[in-house]
Design an enzyme around this catalytic site. Structure first.
Site, PDB file in Angstrom:
ATOM      1  N   LEU A 193       0.869  -1.173   0.000  1.00 16.34           N
ATOM      2  CA  LEU A 193       0.000   0.000   0.000  1.00 16.34           C
ATOM      3  C   LEU A 193       0.906   1.225   0.000  1.00 16.34           C
ATOM      4  O   LEU A 193       1.978   1.212   0.602  1.00 16.34           O
ATOM      5  CB  LEU A 193      -0.898   0.036   1.248  1.00 16.34           C
ATOM      6  CG  LEU A 193      -1.991  -1.018   1.387  1.00 16.34           C
ATOM      7  CD1 LEU A 193      -2.705  -0.849   2.736  1.00 16.34           C
ATOM      8  CD2 LEU A 193      -2.999  -0.945   0.259  1.00 16.34           C
ATOM      9  N   ASP A 194       0.467   2.303  -0.662  1.00 13.46           N
ATOM     10  CA  ASP A 194       1.220   3.552  -0.613  1.00 13.46           C
ATOM     11  C   ASP A 194       1.342   4.020   0.835  1.00 13.46           C
ATOM     12  O   ASP A 194       0.486   3.732   1.682  1.00 13.46           O
ATOM     13  CB  ASP A 194       0.516   4.652  -1.410  1.00 13.46           C
ATOM     14  CG  ASP A 194       0.482   4.377  -2.896  1.00 13.46           C
ATOM     15  OD1 ASP A 194       1.241   3.498  -3.359  1.00 13.46           O
ATOM     16  OD2 ASP A 194      -0.315   5.032  -3.595  1.00 13.46           O
ATOM     17  N   ARG A 195       2.379   4.796   1.115  1.00 19.07           N
ATOM     18  CA  ARG A 195       2.595   5.313   2.466  1.00 19.07           C
ATOM     19  C   ARG A 195       1.349   6.009   3.020  1.00 19.07           C
ATOM     20  O   ARG A 195       0.965   5.809   4.178  1.00 19.07           O
ATOM     21  CB  ARG A 195       3.763   6.308   2.464  1.00 19.07           C
ATOM     22  CG  ARG A 195       4.034   6.950   3.826  1.00 19.07           C
ATOM     23  CD  ARG A 195       4.907   8.188   3.679  1.00 19.07           C
ATOM     24  NE  ARG A 195       6.227   7.857   3.223  1.00 19.07           N
ATOM     25  CZ  ARG A 195       7.271   7.622   4.035  1.00 19.07           C
ATOM     26  NH1 ARG A 195       7.108   7.691   5.351  1.00 19.07           N
ATOM     27  NH2 ARG A 195       8.450   7.334   3.544  1.00 19.07           N
TER      28      ARG A 195
END
Length: 326
Positions: free
Chosen positions: A139-141
């Site tokens: 998942l993106d940050r």
């Protein structure tokens, strides 16, 4: 290790590639060193030559030749008890094979030059070596929500395979600028990386662009706030970097609070809101039995967006894509 050994592959290691099996046991080996050992026939599986991508079965015998010495290691810093407690507090599901976390916004999945606190580091709360859970997707940050990990090598391989073969149903919730028309459908738009370093972005690309990667997103509008904001359910059928953020910007409806994929209009609507993207629900095969349905409670960032625009999370269809499948 200067002697020849024969090791029996355990049940928890079934399905793992031969090269990864070695790297998990002897992480100091370089890929080049390992490739030479396998190519020269010094590594054997049940007495026969093998390839680096050979999938191991439980009970097979692996011949391990003398290996290069492990370089001196710096002692690994123990995980702070507060970080361990924090990691345990993220758990939304756990059994002997699967771990699922509700990743908060702002926490990177893996580390980098300037990132020392990340999910991969926090996994030390479960132990090291074969006890350490393994990442199977990302998942993106700044994206919150369901993150799944395998607790054994075999479970991780099966979970990763489910993602690779698109046997997962991923439902993200997002607040976007404007009202997409049509209100539901499938967006097929290849994406390519552009820029360098922190300025790198995914942008639409022509199918003949050698950098282009196919990208497909299914979308359904769940609710509207006047003509300004739509609450969307997004299902990325492919897993490209920043896919949902890039796709929504490409059709003129960027996700609110996005610091990179944005317009002047979305900035004005966002105000102080953080990225309004949450991995709400994930359905996928369990490594050994049935199906898993994992759901992450709404993040504080998305709750702030719901409060601003008058959305109620309890009004959402838990499976908004079901009618499209029918």
């Amino acid at each position: 290790m200067r002697e020849v050994r024969t090791i029996t592959v355990g049940g928890a290691e079934a399905g793992v590639r031969l090269d990864r099996w070695f790297r998990r046991r002897w992480p100091h080996l370089t890929q080049g060193q390992l490739a030479r050992l396998i190519r020269s026939g010094q590594v054997r599986v049940n007495g026969g030559r093998a390839r680096p991508d050979t999938r191991l079965e439980a009970g097979v015998l692996v011949r391990v030749p003398p290996l290069p010495e492990r370089p001196p290691e710096r002692p690994r810093e123990a995980l702070d008890p507060r970080d361990a407690a924090f990691a345990r507090g993220l758990v939304i599901y756990e059994d002997e094979e699967v771990l699922a976390l509700n990743k908060p916004s702002g926490l990177a999945v893996q580390g980098g030059t300037k990132t020392t606190r990340h999910v991969d580091r926090l996994l030390s709360a479960w132990g090291e070596g074969l006890e350490r859970p393994r990442l199977v997707h990302r998942l993106d940050r700044d994206t919150s929500g369901v993150l799944v990990l395998g607790k054994t090598p075999a479970a991780a391989a099966k979970l990763a395979g489910a993602f690779a073969r698109r046997r997962t149903q991923k439902t993200y919730w997002a607040l976007v600028a404007g009202l997409p028309k049509p209100s539901e459908g499938v967006l097929e738009l290849p994406l390519a990386k552009k820029g360098v370093g922190d300025r790198e972005m995914m942008v639409p690309a022509g199918p003949k662009d050698p950098r282009a990667e196919t990208a497909e997103t299914e979308f359904v509008t769940l609710a509207r706030a006047a003509d300004k904001v739509a609450w969307m359910a997004l299902w990325p059928h492919t897993g490209r970097t920043h896919q949902l953020r890039a796709h929504m910007l490409a059709i003129g409806h960027p996700i609110l609070g996005d610091p990179k994929y944005r317009t002047e209009g979305s900035d004005a609507l966002s105000g102080e809101l953080k990225l309004q993207l949450h991995a709400r629900r994930l359905v996928l095969p369990h490594p050994s039995r049935g199906m898993l349905m994992l759901e992450a409670p709404v993040s504080s960032e998305l709750k702030a967006g719901f409060a601003r625009f008058g959305f109620d999370e309890h009004e959402a269809d838990p499976d908004p894509f079901a009618r499209r499948r029918r």
